[in-house]
Design a protein around this motif. Structure first.
Motif, short mmCIF file in Angstrom:
data_model
loop_
_atom_site.label_atom_id
_atom_site.label_comp_id
_atom_site.label_asym_id
_atom_site.label_seq_id
_atom_site.Cartn_x
_atom_site.Cartn_y
_atom_site.Cartn_z
N VAL A 46 0.86 -1.18 0.00
CA VAL A 46 0.00 0.00 0.00
C VAL A 46 0.90 1.23 0.00
N PHE A 65 -3.41 0.44 9.09
CA PHE A 65 -3.08 -0.84 8.47
C PHE A 65 -2.57 -1.83 9.52
N TYR A 70 0.37 -5.81 5.89
CA TYR A 70 0.62 -4.81 4.85
C TYR A 70 2.09 -4.41 4.79
N ILE A 72 3.77 -1.20 4.05
CA ILE A 72 3.30 0.17 4.06
C ILE A 72 4.41 1.09 3.53
N TRP A 113 -0.31 -1.92 -6.17
CA TRP A 113 -0.49 -1.59 -4.77
C TRP A 113 -1.83 -0.89 -4.53
N THR A 318 -9.35 -1.28 5.22
CA THR A 318 -8.09 -1.93 4.83
C THR A 318 -8.07 -3.40 5.25
N HIS A 322 -7.73 -6.47 2.47
CA HIS A 322 -6.74 -7.53 2.59
C HIS A 322 -7.40 -8.91 2.52
#
Length: 336
Positions: A46, A65, A70, A72, A113, A318, A322
């Motif tokens: 992401v 997140f 994730y 990040i 992403w 989020t 996922h």
């Protein structure tokens, strides 16, 4: 527009950490992008786009997140935060920012992403996704700023009804003949004015936007005299004035056109019902433009993404992305 979680007070501590990590990417014309990543390197990628324009990334933006799930990626846009040169407006416009995001993706070897953006970052996310839809697995947009004259007029004039004293302090610094062409005056002031003038205007601007973003702090702020803003702050507003005076090199029609082109990109939108910085109607319009997108209202929340209701909805979005790769099961009744 400004993101309340972006505060220049973070800069010194982050600058030390950033130097230790060596996370910098050379761009064109002397610009260098500061970037960092956290979470799991094997997690779902992401990229987080900060607001402003002119603000910077914040470690607190990672809170949306699950760090175990994730990867990040955060970066500071040209002239912002830890990117250098700080406050530079030459060769700094939305077109190059969009390509900078793509350059960072290629640098990190990420195929696709999730793009997460709030306020100005939401408009930038739409511009990026419209140009690079094949690289965008989904969008999470919060408190959207549409970059047009209507939003600018609302922020600098219409919303003054909610923060009259802070607005009056800002307008006291503006010559009467420029008060209806405020953005032009601000851009010229930060481009050509002396540092003392920039520091005074930046302090008043920051006080006004903070009053709108967090009305609960009004009484405390109004009792404290304004002090000149430090260089990092007025350089932030130099970039912001450069963008806002030019409708962020987009304008409302272009942002809405970008949104309408994103029929195949899963999109979640969150907007505070008491957002005085970016009007809630903006997100409703974008939700109508992006076929299949989902919108959740953060009840009682303003522009601050870390308000409990905004944060709860963003984290739920989020987590759902996922799990499912889309937002078809978000928001649930428990989320709404």
């Amino acid at each position: 527009m400004p993101e309340h979680a972006d505060q220049p007070d973070d800069f010194a501590a982050r600058r030390v950490a950033q130097a230790a990590e060596g996370a910098a990417l050379a761009l064109d014309h002397g610009h260098v992008m500061a970037w960092e990543q956290s979470g799991s390197l094997s997690g779902l990628p992401v990229v987080v786009l900060h607001g402003g324009p002119g603000s910077g990334s914040s470690p607190r933006h990672r809170e949306f997140f699950d760090a175990a799930k994730y990867r990040i990626v955060q970066f500071d846009q040209r002239g912002c935060g830890l990117s250098t040169p700080l406050g530079e407006t030459a060769h700094n416009h939305t077109g190059v920012l969009v390509d900078d995001i793509e350059c960072l993706r290629e640098h990190l070897g990420i195929e696709r992403w999730l793009v997460f953006g709030g306020s100005w970052g939401a408009a930038l996310a739409l511009a990026y996704a419209a140009k690079y839809p094949q690289r965008t697995s989904g969008l999470v947009l919060r408190g959207i700023y549409l970059t047009g004259d209507a939003d600018n007029d609302w922020f600098f004039h219409g919303a003054a009804a909610f923060a009259p004293e802070a607005h009056a302090r800002l307008m006291q610094l503006v010559p009467r003949r420029w008060q209806r062409s405020l953005l032009t005056w601000l851009e010229r002031t930060f481009r050509d004015g002396d540092e003392e003038r920039k520091a005074a205007v930046a302090a008043a601007w920051q006080r006004y936007e903070t009053a709108l973003a967090d009305p609960s702090r009004l009484d405390a702020m109004d009792s404290v005299p304004l002090s000149p803003a430090p260089a990092a702050t007025w350089k932030k507003y130099t970039v912001q004035a450069h963008y806002l005076a030019r409708r962020c090199f987009l304008g409302e029609s272009m942002v809405m056109r970008c949104a309408s082109d994103l029929r195949s990109v899963p999109t979640a939108l969150v907007h505070g019902t008491l957002d005085f910085v970016c009007r809630p109607v903006n997100s409703l319009r974008v939700q109508h433009a992006i076929v299949g997108s989902r919108l959740a209202w953060a009840q009682g929340a303003g522009h601050d993404p870390l308000h409990p209701e905004s944060k709860r909805l963003l984290c739920a979005a989020t987590d759902r992305f996922h799990a499912d790769g889309d937002f078809s099961r978000w928001p649930t009744e428990a989320d709404a």
